[in-house]
Each structure stands twice: as structure tokens, then as C-alpha cells.
Design a protein around this motif. Structure first.
Motif, mmCIF file in Angstrom:
data_model
loop_
_atom_site.group_PDB
_atom_site.id
_atom_site.type_symbol
_atom_site.label_atom_id
_atom_site.label_comp_id
_atom_site.label_asym_id
_atom_site.label_seq_id
_atom_site.Cartn_x
_atom_site.Cartn_y
_atom_site.Cartn_z
ATOM 1 N N HIS A 23 23.590 56.115 -37.902
ATOM 2 C CA HIS A 23 24.482 55.279 -38.692
ATOM 3 C C HIS A 23 25.626 56.021 -39.407
ATOM 4 C CE1 HIS A 23 21.804 51.890 -38.127
ATOM 5 N NE2 HIS A 23 20.789 52.571 -38.624
ATOM 6 N N ILE A 24 25.404 57.236 -39.860
ATOM 7 C CA ILE A 24 26.420 57.921 -40.669
ATOM 8 C C ILE A 24 27.457 58.620 -39.801
ATOM 9 C CG2 ILE A 24 26.871 59.605 -42.475
ATOM 10 C CD1 ILE A 24 25.352 57.168 -43.482
ATOM 11 N N TYR A 25 27.027 59.556 -38.968
ATOM 12 C CA TYR A 25 27.980 60.299 -38.134
ATOM 13 C C TYR A 25 28.805 59.384 -37.228
ATOM 14 C CZ TYR A 25 25.350 64.467 -39.596
ATOM 15 O OH TYR A 25 24.736 65.452 -40.329
ATOM 16 N N PRO A 26 28.207 58.368 -36.589
ATOM 17 C CA PRO A 26 29.017 57.504 -35.722
ATOM 18 C C PRO A 26 30.087 56.714 -36.476
ATOM 19 C CG PRO A 26 26.697 57.289 -35.162
ATOM 20 C CD PRO A 26 26.763 58.062 -36.447
ATOM 21 N N ASN A 27 29.913 56.514 -37.774
ATOM 22 C CA ASN A 27 30.874 55.741 -38.570
ATOM 23 C C ASN A 27 31.836 56.617 -39.364
ATOM 24 O OD1 ASN A 27 30.342 52.793 -38.278
ATOM 25 N ND2 ASN A 27 28.268 53.420 -38.856
#
Length: 407
Positions: A23-27
């Protein structure tokens, strides 16, 4: 000293790292582009992507992890929280996803420890639920606030109320449209002993007389929607019950807040440094100059090695401070806290400086985020007490070892 993670912490680390990967790195890029694309008042509104991730974090059991020894949080000690805070430091906005971002963390800690039952219900509960945000108002433009006894904002009793007058700045978090409560430190009794003159009081953001003058940029970055506000208090009246712990207890509360706050900053600094070193290594391996990868230039091997040494040194110092805080309390660990507050920002400044150099012209653009990291890293040498204050404290405590015993 044993820094091996418990099974509980290992489980949380794995869960948090998995959340980052999903969730964090892809966004990360999308959040950066969204923030850069907003203008005017819209910059201070919540970031939709961040808001959408909060229910997922709660469902994953990754919420309010910072609160030690409390039924309201994960019940982690400072030592247990350290690796989790470091991971969150890898992406600047990620802490808010888990309700673990400053200054709310520090404010929630002092509300949990020192607020009345009514104020806990009114302010702590929605903060713990991530429904509102808060700010801490201590630093003042007119005085050297590194010496908190200089603080001149007045908190004066008037019947069943306190009246507040003064000017604060670097009240981080007050720019956010969700900021509803301010924790204000000011002088309630100028005639009391030096460290009993100050008090801390809760001031709702919408109280008449609270005026936000501007958002202060950090080397050109306004850090929206968080913000760093300059605020004037003009005859601001709040109920007497809003005082925390009692008149003259401001320094006591500040020490309880700043100890964990400083160590959290240092934990995040390590996470930032790890991410920056990762970017540096990838850049050096991918770029060719004078017929070979930059990584093959021997000078860069030395620079990478020095970065690794400094990061690991800082991490061990932070773990040592966290361990001592847990076992002996914040006061007993004040030397260790001062040491990491000097060492961690210095380390981060060193690592990001070489990262910019490794990226060349690209390092000074916004493409790799290094300019923002550099601005934040340099600011960290001032935040929560400048280097000079912490070095003085460390030096005095070292000299005390060798002074003749008092007869």
C-alpha cells in the motif's frame, strides 16, 4: 544489552513491511504528484490516498503503535517501537496512515498521562481514532526558545477561565484543516521559581482570538497539508479545567513529551537514511561515467561504507537510549537522549549530502525527493532543542564524573 526483537515485534515488523509493499510504496509517486498539483486552500485539505489507507492499517492491527504502557495503543515499549518507527520513516507521509505521526503522537501521550477524564473524552479519544489533528505551541519568534524559561506567552487566571496572550511559531500541524486542538505552553506565574513559572493548557483551534498568521516554509517547502504555523493568541479565553496537571507543571510535562518525541525523530531519521542510501546505491550502479559504473569508482566505495557505518552507529545509539528509557525512565536516560538527538540528524545530513552528489544534477531536482530530505535533515539539528543545547548537557554530565565529591 539485548536488542533481539521479541516474537511480538517480529510479527509487527513483518506485518508493517508487508503493508508498505502492498500500500505505501505503490502510492508514493501518486501522493507526491497529488501534493505538488494542489494550490491555494486545497493544499491544506487531507490527502485522499492517505485517508483511504487508514482503515486498512487499523484492520491490519497497525494503529497507535507509539503509545507505551497504555490500553489505548499497542502497549509497546520504546525499544519495541524503534524498528517500527524506523520503517515508517522510510516514507515521510506514512506515519499518518498508522496514526503515528508528529505532533499528534506527543500530544496524545501527554493527554493520556496528564489530561482530565473530560478532556480525554473530548480530545484524546478523537485523536486516537484519527478523526482530528493537533499542534504543539511552544517556540516563540521573540525569544531564544531553546531556553524554555524565556517563553513569554502569558497564561493568566481570570475566575473560572484562563486568558492567553502571546505569539508562537513553528507550531507544526496547525496548517491541517483537521487541526482542532492546540497544546500551548506559556508563563502562568512569573514570580515562581524558575522551572515552575510555566504551564501547559489546551486551546481549541476555533477559540476566538486564535489567529494563524502564516505557514512557515522550510527551505521553500511548506509541508502541506501539515504546515508549520505562526499563531497569535489575543485575549484567548478557555475554561480553567483546560490546564494540564496544574499550574507550574509545564516543564514537567514538556520533559515527559520531548523525551519520546526526540527518540521518535531519531528513529525516523534512521529509516530516512536507509531509504536514501538505497537510492544512492541504485543510482551508482546504474550510471556509467568514464567507461564504467560510478559504483566502481573507489571513492564511492569509501563514501558508501562511511554512510553504512554512521547509520548503524546511530541505530545502536537509539536502541540503547530506548532501552534505558524503558528500564530507568526518561530522566535517567537524558544523556542518551541528548546523544542520539545530536548523532542521528548529523548522520542523516551526511548521508543525504552524498546522495545528492551521487545523483548529480538530478539530485537537486524534485525527481528523487532528496531536496526535501535535505531540508528536513538540516532542520532536525534545531527541532526539539538545537545541537548546542544537547552537546552542553552531554558535556556537563561527562565532567560531573570527574569532579571531586562534595564533602
Amino acid at each position: 544489552m539485548q536488542f533481539e526483537h521479541t516474537e511480538k515485534v517480529k510479527t509487527l515488523i513483518a506485518r508493517l513491511e508487508a503493508f508498505f509493499e502492498e500500500h505505501i510504496y505503490p502510492n508514493e509517486q501518486a501522493v507526491s504528484e497529488f501534493v505538488r498539483g494542489r494550490e491555494g486552500k486545497a493544499r491544506w485539505e487531507p490527502i485522499p490516498i492517505v485517508e483511504s489507507l487508514k482503515p486498512k492499517a487499523r484492520a491490519a492491527g497497525l494503529w497507535n503503535m507509539f503509545l507505551p504502557h497504555s490500553d489505548s495503543g499497542a502497549g509497546l515499549t520504546n525499544l519495541e517501537y524503534s524498528p517500527l518507527c524506523e520503517i515508517m520513516g522510510r516514507v515521510g507521509w506514512s506515519g499518518e496512515v498508522f496514526n503515528c505521526s508528529a505532533p499528534d503522537t506527543g500530544n496524545m501521550e501527554i493527554l493520556d498521562r496528564f489530561a482530565s477524564a473530560a478532556n480525554k473524552e473530548r480530545w484524546l479519544k478523537p485523536l486516537l481514532n484519527g478523526e482530528i489533528r493537533s499542534a504543539f505551541c511552544m517556540t516563540e519568534p521573540a525569544v531564544a526558545s531553546s531556553d524554555a524559561t524565556n517563553i513569554s506567552t502569558r497564561i493568566e487566571r481570570d475566575g473560572d477561565s484562563y486568558v492567553i496572550n502571546g505569539r508562537k511559531w513553528w507550531s507544526s500541524g496547525a496548517g491541517d484543516t483537521r487541526c482542532e486542538i492546540l497544546v500551548v505552553m506559556g508563563k502562568s506565574n512569573p514570580d515562581a521559581p524558575k522551572h515552575q513559572q510555566q504551564s501547559q493548557i489546551l486551546v481549541p483551534m476555533k477559540t476566538p482570538g486564535v489567529k494563524v498568521l502564516r505557514q512557515l516554509p522550510v527551505f521553500g517547502f511548506d509541508d502541506a497539508p501539515h504546515g508549520h504555523s505562526e499563531i497569535v493568541f489575543e485575549n484567548v479565553r478557555v475554561p480553567a479545567d483546560n490546564i494540564l496537571l496544574g499550574e507550574g507543571r509545564g516543564f514537567e510535562i514538556a520533559q515527559a513529551r520531548l523525551g519520546p518525541g526526540r527518540i521518535h525523530h531519531c528513529m525516523r531519521n534512521i529509516g530516512v537514511a536507509e531509504r536514501v542510501l538505497e537510492k544512492t546505491c541504485k543510482r551508482l550502479l546504474s550510471r556509467v561515467a568514464f567507461g564504467k559504473p560510478i559504483a566502481d569508482q573507489s571513492i564511492w566505495l569509501e563514501r558508501i561504507a562511511n554512510c553504512r557505518v554512521q547509520i548503524d552507529q546511530a541505530r545502536l545509539l537509539v536502541l540503547n537510549a530506548a532501552d534505558k528509557m524503558d528500564r530507568l525512565g526518561n530522566k535517567a536516560a537524558r544523556r542518551e537522549i541528548a546523544m542520539i538527538k545530536v548523532a542521528a540528524p548529523a548522520m542523516l545530513n551526511f548521508v543525504v549530502d552524498w546522495a545528492i552528489q551521487a545523483h548529480g544534477a538530478a539530485g537537486v531536482t524534485t525527481d528523487f525527493g532528496l531536496g526535501h530530505v535535505a531540508a528536513s535533515a538540516r532542520t532536525m539539528r534545531i527541532v526539539d532543542g538545537p545541537d548546542e543545547v544537547h552537546r552542553n548537557q552531554i558535556g556537563k554530565m561527562e565532567l560531573e564524573k570527574y569532579k571531586p565529591a562534595k564533602q
